[in-house]
Design a protein around this motif. Structure first.
Motif, short mmCIF file in Angstrom:
data_model
loop_
_atom_site.label_atom_id
_atom_site.label_comp_id
_atom_site.label_asym_id
_atom_site.label_seq_id
_atom_site.Cartn_x
_atom_site.Cartn_y
_atom_site.Cartn_z
N ASP A 111 12.45 -1.91 8.19
CA ASP A 111 13.33 -2.52 7.20
C ASP A 111 13.12 -1.74 5.90
OD1 ASP A 111 14.53 -4.08 5.24
OD2 ASP A 111 13.79 -5.97 6.06
N LEU A 112 14.00 -0.77 5.65
CA LEU A 112 13.81 0.14 4.51
C LEU A 112 13.68 -0.57 3.16
CD1 LEU A 112 15.99 3.31 5.18
CD2 LEU A 112 13.51 3.16 4.96
N PRO A 113 14.55 -1.50 2.81
CA PRO A 113 14.37 -2.14 1.50
C PRO A 113 13.00 -2.80 1.34
CG PRO A 113 16.58 -2.55 2.31
CD PRO A 113 15.81 -1.91 3.45
N GLN A 114 12.53 -3.48 2.38
CA GLN A 114 11.21 -4.10 2.29
C GLN A 114 10.09 -3.06 2.29
OE1 GLN A 114 10.55 -7.46 1.74
NE2 GLN A 114 12.73 -7.29 1.27
N ALA A 115 10.26 -1.99 3.06
CA ALA A 115 9.28 -0.91 3.08
C ALA A 115 9.17 -0.26 1.71
CB ALA A 115 9.64 0.13 4.15
N VAL A 116 10.31 -0.11 1.02
CA VAL A 116 10.30 0.47 -0.33
C VAL A 116 9.52 -0.43 -1.28
CG1 VAL A 116 11.76 1.00 -2.34
CG2 VAL A 116 12.38 1.86 -0.08
N LEU A 117 9.74 -1.73 -1.20
CA LEU A 117 8.99 -2.65 -2.07
C LEU A 117 7.49 -2.52 -1.84
CD1 LEU A 117 11.21 -5.87 -1.88
CD2 LEU A 117 11.05 -4.19 -3.75
N ARG A 118 7.08 -2.47 -0.58
CA ARG A 118 5.64 -2.33 -0.28
C ARG A 118 5.10 -1.00 -0.77
NH1 ARG A 118 7.58 -4.30 4.57
NH2 ARG A 118 7.14 -2.33 5.63
N LYS A 119 5.87 0.07 -0.57
CA LYS A 119 5.43 1.40 -0.96
C LYS A 119 5.34 1.52 -2.49
CE LYS A 119 4.32 5.71 -0.45
NZ LYS A 119 2.98 6.11 -0.04
N MET A 120 6.28 0.94 -3.21
CA MET A 120 6.23 0.98 -4.68
C MET A 120 5.01 0.23 -5.19
SD MET A 120 8.54 3.01 -5.73
CE MET A 120 8.26 2.71 -7.46
N ALA A 121 4.68 -0.90 -4.56
CA ALA A 121 3.47 -1.65 -4.96
C ALA A 121 2.23 -0.80 -4.71
CB ALA A 121 3.39 -2.97 -4.19
N LEU A 122 2.18 -0.12 -3.59
CA LEU A 122 1.06 0.76 -3.29
C LEU A 122 0.99 1.92 -4.29
CD1 LEU A 122 -1.28 1.55 -1.39
CD2 LEU A 122 0.41 2.72 0.04
N ASN A 123 2.13 2.51 -4.60
CA ASN A 123 2.16 3.61 -5.57
C ASN A 123 1.67 3.17 -6.94
OD1 ASN A 123 3.09 5.41 -3.68
ND2 ASN A 123 5.21 5.33 -4.36
N ARG A 124 1.99 1.94 -7.35
CA ARG A 124 1.52 1.44 -8.65
C ARG A 124 0.01 1.32 -8.66
NH1 ARG A 124 5.65 0.11 -11.74
NH2 ARG A 124 7.62 -0.49 -10.81
N LEU A 125 -0.59 0.98 -7.53
CA LEU A 125 -2.05 0.92 -7.44
C LEU A 125 -2.67 2.32 -7.46
CD1 LEU A 125 -2.51 -1.85 -4.70
CD2 LEU A 125 -2.91 -2.06 -7.17
N LYS A 126 -2.05 3.25 -6.74
CA LYS A 126 -2.57 4.61 -6.66
C LYS A 126 -2.36 5.40 -7.95
CE LYS A 126 -1.39 6.78 -2.77
NZ LYS A 126 -0.68 7.12 -1.50
N TYR A 127 -1.29 5.09 -8.65
CA TYR A 127 -0.93 5.83 -9.85
C TYR A 127 -0.71 4.88 -11.04
CZ TYR A 127 -0.02 9.74 -6.68
OH TYR A 127 -0.14 10.74 -5.76
N PRO A 128 -1.79 4.26 -11.55
CA PRO A 128 -1.60 3.37 -12.70
C PRO A 128 -1.12 4.17 -13.91
CG PRO A 128 -3.94 3.60 -12.14
CD PRO A 128 -3.17 4.36 -11.12
N ALA A 129 -0.10 3.66 -14.58
CA ALA A 129 0.51 4.38 -15.71
C ALA A 129 -0.53 4.74 -16.77
CB ALA A 129 1.63 3.54 -16.30
N SER A 130 -1.50 3.87 -16.98
CA SER A 130 -2.51 4.14 -18.01
C SER A 130 -3.37 5.36 -17.69
CB SER A 130 -3.42 2.92 -18.18
OG SER A 130 -4.09 2.63 -16.97
#
Length: 182
Positions: free
Chosen positions: A149-168
């Motif tokens: 389910d691509l839309p749901q997979a994108v949501l999960r992947k974006m959450a993971l990316n935010r953890l891996k790449y914190p803006a700060s």
């Protein structure tokens, strides 16, 4: 390249539609200064004043068709032609890679290309739109065949990316997440 008769693309019921009738069918909003039915300068982020960092105006997609609409249209197109026998995950992946190659050819030998493609002709932009559409169609069909389910997979992947790449930590840097120190 995706199958068409050269005059348009197959619609939901397999009938061939011109690009303009497809836009009408999906009620694509046309804006002044639009390219391929999307505004060239839609603002999602306003520019800040007083010399602070300025965020460029962001491009935005039209609301329709949705990813599910695209999946359904392609499924009907494939069913009407009895092509499911050929559309197994491996074949779809290889077809998608071929289409990515066709997109790459359009950029080959151009050097850096500015955002918005200001030096491209309308014909070159339309050719790019066709090739990117082919990539998306194959991606959506591959996801369907793999039950992702691509839309749901994108949501999960974006959450993971935010953890891996914190803006700060990563602001303004292109380093991989493994290169950052706590």
């Amino acid at each position: 390249m995706m199958a068409t008769n050269g005059n348009g693309a197959a619609g939901i019921n397999g009938d061939v539609q011109s690009a303009s009738s497809m836009n009408d069918a999906f009620a694509v909003k046309k804006h002044s200064g639009s390219v391929n039915g999307a505004a060239a300068e839609d603002s999602c982020h306003s520019k800040q004043q007083n010399g602070e960092d300025k965020k460029a105006d962001r491009f935005s997609f039209s609301a329709e068709p949705t990813v599910e609409d695209i999946r359904r249209m392609q499924a009907e197109f494939t069913d009407e032609r009895d092509w499911n026998q050929f559309h197994q995950p491996r074949n779809l992946l290889l077809a998608m890679v071929g289409e990515v190659g066709e997109v790459s050819e359009l950029f080959q030998w151009r050097g850096e290309v500015a955002e918005g493609l200001p030096d491209w002709t309308d014909s070159e932009r339309e050719h790019l739109a066709h090739e990117l559409s082919d990539v998306l169609i194959y991606l959506v069909e591959l996801a369907e065949k793999c039950r992702v389910d691509l839309p749901q997979a994108v949501l999960r992947k974006m959450a993971l990316n935010r953890l891996k790449y914190p803006a700060s930590k990563v602001h303004g840097s292109a380093k991989k997440y493994t290169e950052y120190k706590d």
